[in-house]
Design a protein around this motif. Structure first.
Motif, PDB file in Angstrom:
ATOM      1  N   PRO A 168       0.807  -1.232   0.000  1.00 48.51           N
ATOM      2  CA  PRO A 168       0.000   0.000   0.000  1.00 48.51           C
ATOM      3  C   PRO A 168       0.839   1.280   0.000  1.00 48.51           C
ATOM      4  N   GLN A 169       1.986   1.263   0.645  1.00 51.68           N
ATOM      5  CA  GLN A 169       2.803   2.472   0.665  1.00 51.68           C
ATOM      6  C   GLN A 169       3.309   2.833  -0.727  1.00 51.68           C
ATOM      7  N   GLN A 170       3.758   1.809  -1.466  1.00 53.60           N
ATOM      8  CA  GLN A 170       4.205   2.051  -2.835  1.00 53.60           C
ATOM      9  C   GLN A 170       3.033   2.488  -3.721  1.00 53.60           C
ATOM     10  N   ALA A 171       1.842   1.919  -3.451  1.00 51.10           N
ATOM     11  CA  ALA A 171       0.654   2.316  -4.210  1.00 51.10           C
ATOM     12  C   ALA A 171       0.349   3.790  -3.978  1.00 51.10           C
ATOM     13  N   PHE A 172       0.388   4.211  -2.710  1.00 50.16           N
ATOM     14  CA  PHE A 172       0.131   5.615  -2.380  1.00 50.16           C
ATOM     15  C   PHE A 172       1.140   6.531  -3.079  1.00 50.16           C
ATOM     16  N   LYS A 173       2.408   6.122  -3.102  1.00 48.04           N
ATOM     17  CA  LYS A 173       3.433   6.909  -3.758  1.00 48.04           C
ATOM     18  C   LYS A 173       3.131   7.051  -5.253  1.00 48.04           C
ATOM     19  N   CYS A 174       2.675   5.973  -5.879  1.00 44.92           N
ATOM     20  CA  CYS A 174       2.319   6.030  -7.307  1.00 44.92           C
ATOM     21  C   CYS A 174       1.198   7.035  -7.548  1.00 44.92           C
ATOM     22  N   TYR A 175       0.180   7.025  -6.683  1.00 47.23           N
ATOM     23  CA  TYR A 175      -0.943   7.938  -6.869  1.00 47.23           C
ATOM     24  C   TYR A 175      -0.508   9.393  -6.676  1.00 47.23           C
ATOM     25  N   MET A 176       0.386   9.620  -5.725  1.00 44.87           N
ATOM     26  CA  MET A 176       0.877  10.985  -5.513  1.00 44.87           C
ATOM     27  C   MET A 176       1.717  11.455  -6.706  1.00 44.87           C
ATOM     28  N   LEU A 177       2.501  10.538  -7.278  1.00 35.76           N
ATOM     29  CA  LEU A 177       3.273  10.886  -8.477  1.00 35.76           C
ATOM     30  C   LEU A 177       2.334  11.172  -9.647  1.00 35.76           C
ATOM     31  N   SER A 178       1.234  10.447  -9.696  1.00 35.26           N
ATOM     32  CA  SER A 178       0.239  10.692 -10.733  1.00 35.26           C
ATOM     33  C   SER A 178      -0.348  12.092 -10.597  1.00 35.26           C
ATOM     34  N   LEU A 179      -0.640  12.492  -9.352  1.00 35.74           N
ATOM     35  CA  LEU A 179      -1.205  13.822  -9.121  1.00 35.74           C
ATOM     36  C   LEU A 179      -0.208  14.926  -9.446  1.00 35.74           C
ATOM     37  N   GLN A 180       1.075  14.624  -9.339  1.00 38.37           N
ATOM     38  CA  GLN A 180       2.073  15.605  -9.753  1.00 38.37           C
ATOM     39  C   GLN A 180       2.014  15.842 -11.255  1.00 38.37           C
ATOM     40  N   GLN A 181       1.633  14.812 -12.006  1.00 36.30           N
ATOM     41  CA  GLN A 181       1.491  14.951 -13.455  1.00 36.30           C
ATOM     42  C   GLN A 181       0.228  15.721 -13.819  1.00 36.30           C
ATOM     43  N   ARG A 182      -0.872  15.457 -13.091  1.00 34.55           N
ATOM     44  CA  ARG A 182      -2.153  16.113 -13.372  1.00 34.55           C
ATOM     45  C   ARG A 182      -2.924  16.201 -12.059  1.00 34.55           C
ATOM     46  N   ALA A 183      -3.010  17.398 -11.521  1.00 34.88           N
ATOM     47  CA  ALA A 183      -3.607  17.571 -10.199  1.00 34.88           C
ATOM     48  C   ALA A 183      -5.119  17.388 -10.221  1.00 34.88           C
ATOM     49  N   ARG A 184      -5.750  17.813 -11.314  1.00 32.19           N
ATOM     50  CA  ARG A 184      -7.214  17.703 -11.421  1.00 32.19           C
ATOM     51  C   ARG A 184      -7.583  16.745 -12.551  1.00 32.19           C
ATOM     52  N   ASN A 185      -8.865  16.335 -12.533  1.00 33.06           N
ATOM     53  CA  ASN A 185      -9.339  15.395 -13.544  1.00 33.06           C
ATOM     54  C   ASN A 185      -8.426  14.173 -13.596  1.00 33.06           C
ATOM     55  N   ASN A 186      -8.174  13.623 -12.423  1.00 31.79           N
ATOM     56  CA  ASN A 186      -7.257  12.498 -12.288  1.00 31.79           C
ATOM     57  C   ASN A 186      -7.890  11.453 -11.389  1.00 31.79           C
ATOM     58  N   ALA A 187      -7.998  10.238 -11.875  1.00 28.75           N
ATOM     59  CA  ALA A 187      -8.589   9.151 -11.094  1.00 28.75           C
ATOM     60  C   ALA A 187      -7.770   8.813  -9.857  1.00 28.75           C
ATOM     61  N   ALA A 188      -6.541   9.322  -9.772  1.00 27.48           N
ATOM     62  CA  ALA A 188      -5.711   9.060  -8.590  1.00 27.48           C
ATOM     63  C   ALA A 188      -6.399   9.530  -7.314  1.00 27.48           C
ATOM     64  N   ASN A 189      -7.203  10.593  -7.405  1.00 27.55           N
ATOM     65  CA  ASN A 189      -7.928  11.078  -6.230  1.00 27.55           C
ATOM     66  C   ASN A 189      -8.868  10.008  -5.689  1.00 27.55           C
ATOM     67  N   PHE A 190      -9.530   9.276  -6.572  1.00 27.39           N
ATOM     68  CA  PHE A 190     -10.419   8.202  -6.137  1.00 27.39           C
ATOM     69  C   PHE A 190      -9.621   7.034  -5.555  1.00 27.39           C
ATOM     70  N   HIS A 191      -8.496   6.730  -6.191  1.00 24.59           N
ATOM     71  CA  HIS A 191      -7.677   5.610  -5.711  1.00 24.59           C
ATOM     72  C   HIS A 191      -7.130   5.878  -4.309  1.00 24.59           C
ATOM     73  N   ILE A 192      -6.743   7.122  -4.039  1.00 22.35           N
ATOM     74  CA  ILE A 192      -6.230   7.466  -2.712  1.00 22.35           C
ATOM     75  C   ILE A 192      -7.338   7.328  -1.666  1.00 22.35           C
ATOM     76  N   CYS A 193      -8.530   7.822  -1.994  1.00 22.75           N
ATOM     77  CA  CYS A 193      -9.662   7.685  -1.066  1.00 22.75           C
ATOM     78  C   CYS A 193      -9.970   6.213  -0.809  1.00 22.75           C
ATOM     79  N   LYS A 194      -9.946   5.429  -1.874  1.00 23.10           N
ATOM     80  CA  LYS A 194     -10.221   3.992  -1.747  1.00 23.10           C
ATOM     81  C   LYS A 194      -9.159   3.312  -0.899  1.00 23.10           C
ATOM     82  N   LEU A 195      -7.894   3.732  -1.111  1.00 21.58           N
ATOM     83  CA  LEU A 195      -6.793   3.147  -0.349  1.00 21.58           C
ATOM     84  C   LEU A 195      -6.933   3.466   1.139  1.00 21.58           C
ATOM     85  N   PHE A 196      -7.230   4.738   1.485  1.00 21.49           N
ATOM     86  CA  PHE A 196      -7.398   5.129   2.885  1.00 21.49           C
ATOM     87  C   PHE A 196      -8.618   4.461   3.494  1.00 21.49           C
ATOM     88  N   SER A 197      -9.658   4.299   2.667  1.00 19.42           N
ATOM     89  CA  SER A 197     -10.855   3.607   3.157  1.00 19.42           C
ATOM     90  C   SER A 197     -10.522   2.183   3.554  1.00 19.42           C
TER      91      SER A 197
END
Length: 711
Positions: free
Chosen positions: A666-695
């Motif tokens: 999960p830690q590596q997964a979270f890092k991937c999603y944060m790197l994704s958000l660095q590429q595109r902060a909005r309109n990015n499914a990474a926001n959903f993945h992070i919420c799902k991961l924390f859930s």
């Protein structure tokens, strides 16, 4: 200026050799023209497939092949609006169309006209005032204002005169788009041109008759010297002009290129006073008024001097008559008396010191190359400029990139137009497309061979998604269309087929396709392509350039990898990890989407290579081939980290993150999603993945607490 004949002939030959070396030769000119015409044809096929009222025509230096790398010519696109019918005679009126009568009287500038609105149910003058773009004149006529062009500016980057300037996608040249309305008949003000005959007997009568058959069109812009600038429309004969330019010989093209280089280097360094169109007009007049035998490589220097003399005369008289509509002075209102004096002085200096001025042209290192030819500098320093081979490779590489980008863009536009329409609509698109293979001309057939496979794959995938929803199987009809589209490029359609088999659980077939696709990918110098972003081209290998120079444009399919696009009608063919991309935007995110450029965000779009390795990971995981699974995961990670050509890197990070989750990291997964958000902060499914991961963390934490309480 008037040196001895041998001197002028030697200089002409050397100048011709230099121009040959920088790509002004028959092979490169024809390849430039072919590439642009293919793109024009693909664009018009797309318009016809989707029943759009417009037609695009690519005009100017790019379509004529009268440019070089250093001239940085843009793309001139003429967008025809076919709902309109501009007439010069009442007999041309058509029922149901927006009919306008072309008016030329004492109030219009020569070469321009007013447009009077007519009724659409009878050949009579309109009496109903339709909107703010019309005005009633003193005679009671309802005239169309050229300010209507402002309605077409939505989504454009900027306006330049009557045209809309769109910044080039993917590092390609800018596009200068002009809105135009068609007139089927030849302009009355140009009737004299059809019978005019110059010394050179050029254009021929056949050329003139063909030109007249193309009619003309009107462009929403008034003359700079008009007393009614918002009411005038320019009469254009660009089709005929393009046809004439396509019939020039190579020395004539070289002379035109030199005129443009001189224009850019010496006459317009700070402000635009003389346009390339004026240079073209001068060239055509000189060709018409000289014997055809003088336009040879060994006489290039003399021809150039003659054109400069004609240009000087035009500036002195402040009159450069349009080649086809002589009444139209294309220099009218273009410069002040002071500017006229400066221009005249500059042109005189050019004529008097012509050789020295040519030696100082920096564009394409022309002056340097000419000095080497004249033994003014040692041949040993020639390495400082690109070789002719390097130039040819760069020109043809750029042409192939333009074609590939055009293929991707037209496919994107068609499936965006499809939107949420049903399978029947897509079937109609495919049926129309097939007519270009059976009944089209050579260009249409070539365009069909590029566009067809991508659309066949999309159609097959939509059919497969429907059948998977019904019985988790792929219908035979879907497989036929998916198979027909396999050769769209090196990877994208094959990856779609593999994804279809994966979605039905047929892992063996999917694995076989992926293995073959990976082998093919690394057998050629492949360059990824995507028309979703305004990003410059990635790294291009020398091998890719070499292949572009040695092979025809048909070879593009072997050296391109398009991104893989799934619209929502294909959702059952998409791995669930990628389906999130179809729902990437919250209501707040939608505010940050460009209405005309970000429509692809409603789809799942991923670069070919990351998707290939992701599918391999999923398939090997299902087949419990752990070593292969880990190898695929490593390749996915390495591709994301090192491939500079990825256009959907945020999506690649998102699918890698989900792989990490499945690997219980999960830690590596979270890092991937944060790197994704660095590429595109909005309109990015990474926001959903992070919420799902924390859930998931919270659920696991609550479960652990309950277990501790039980103990």
């Amino acid at each position: 200026m008037f040196q001895e004949p041998d001197y002028r002939e030697n200089l002409s030959l050397m100048l011709s050799e230099v121009l040959h070396d920088i790509g002004v030769n028959e092979r490169i000119v024809m390849r430039r023209r072919r590439g642009v015409m293919l793109r024009e044809t693909m664009s018009n096929i797309r318009c016809r497939l989707t029943d759009q009222n417009g037609t695009n025509f690519y005009l100017g230096s790019q379509s004529e092949g009268t440019t070089t790398i250093g001239l940085h010519s843009d793309i001139d696109i003429l967008a025809f609006i076919r709902d309109y019918n501009i007439i010069q005679d009442w007999s041309e009126w058509e029922h149901g169309k927006l009919n306008y009568l072309m008016i030329q009287d004492e109030n219009t500038t020569p070469g321009y006209c007013f447009l009077q609105l007519l009724r659409d149910d009878a050949p009579l003058s309109a009496t109903v005032f339709p909107d703010e773009h019309h005005i009633t004149d003193r005679r009671g006529r309802i005239l169309y204002k050229n300010t209507v062009k402002n309605e077409f500016l939505e989504g454009a980057d900027q306006q330049h005169g009557p045209s809309i300037v769109e910044q080039g996608k993917s590092g390609l040249c800018d596009r200068d788009k002009v809105i135009a309305y068609p007139c089927k008949s030849w302009p009355q003000s140009a009737s004299g041109w059809l019978d005019r005959q110059g010394i050179g007997r050029w254009p021929t009568q056949e050329m003139r008759r063909y030109g007249a058959s193309t009619g003309c069109f009107v462009v929403p812009t008034g003359s700079k010297v008009s007393i009614y600038p918002e009411l005038e429309w320019r009469i254009s004969t660009s089709f005929t002009e393009r046809f004439l330019m396509l019939n020039l010989n190579i020395p004539q093209i070289r002379c035109y290129v030199l005129l443009k280089m001189i224009l850019k280097s010496f006459l317009n360094p700070h402000e635009i006073n003389i346009s390339s169109f004026m240079c073209k007009t001068v060239l055509l007049q000189c060709i018409e008024n000289t014997e055809s035998g003088i336009w040879k490589d060994n006489n290039l220097f003399t021809c150039l001097t003659y054109c400069l003399l004609e240009l000087h005369s035009s500036v002195q008289n402040e009159c450069c008559s349009h080649f086809i509509i002589p009444e139209n002075n294309v220099m009218a209102g273009q410069f002040t008396a002071e500017t006229k004096h400066d221009l005249s002085k500059s042109i005189c200096k050019l004529i008097q010191n012509d050789r020295q001025q040519l030696l100082s042209i920096d564009i394409d290192h022309l002056g340097h190359r000419l000095q080497v030819k004249l033994n003014r500098i040692p041949h040993g320093v020639y390495y400082l400029v690109p070789s002719s081979l390097e130039i040819y490779e760069n020109v043809l590489m750029s042409g192939n990139i333009n074609i590939a980008n055009g293929i991707s863009a037209q496919h994107e536009y068609v499936i965006n137009h499809l939107h949420n329409k049903n399978i029947r609509t897509m079937k109609q698109y495919v049926g129309k497309l097939m007519t270009f293979s059976d009944n089209g001309n050579r260009l249409e057939h070539a365009a069909f061979m590029f566009l067809g496979p991508l659309l066949f794959t999309t159609y097959g995938s939509i059919l497969a998604s429907s059948s998977i929803a019904e019985n988790n199987q792929v219908s035979p009809q879907a497989l036929v269309w998916l198979s027909a589209g396999l050769n769209s490029d090196i990877s994208s359609s094959r990856l779609k087929l593999a994804s279809v088999f994966y979605s039905t659980g047929d892992m063996e077939k999917a694995e076989l396709i992926l293995r073959h696709t990976e082998q093919q990918y690394y057998s050629y110098p492949v360059l990824p392509f995507c028309s979703c972003h305004n990003q410059p081209p990635g790294a291009v290998t020398s091998e890719f350039k070499r292949v572009c120079n040695e092979q025809s444009e048909d070879y593009i399919k072997h050296i391109t990898a398009f991104c893989v696009r799934f619209i929502q009608g294909e959702i059952n063919c998409v791995p669930h990890e990628l389906q999130y991309e179809m729902f990437r935007s919250t209501q707040h995110d939608m505010i940050h989407r460009h209405e005309y450029k970000d429509f692809w965000m409603n789809w799942a779009v991923v670069d070919s290579l990351p998707f290939l390795y992701f599918l391999q990971y999923k398939i090997y995981r299902h087949l419990e081939r752990h070593q292969n699974k880990q190898l695929a995961l490593c390749k996915l990670f390495r591709t994301i980290a090192t491939d500079k050509n990825l256009r959907h890197r945020e999506t690649a990070f998102n699918i890698l993150g989900q792989c990490m989750e499945q690997e219980n990291r999960p830690q590596q997964a979270f890092k991937c999603y944060m790197l994704s958000l660095q590429q595109r902060a909005r309109n990015n499914a990474a926001n959903f993945h992070i919420c799902k991961l924390f859930s998931g963390f919270m659920i696991t934490g609550e479960a652990n607490k309950n277990d501790q309480k039980k103990v």
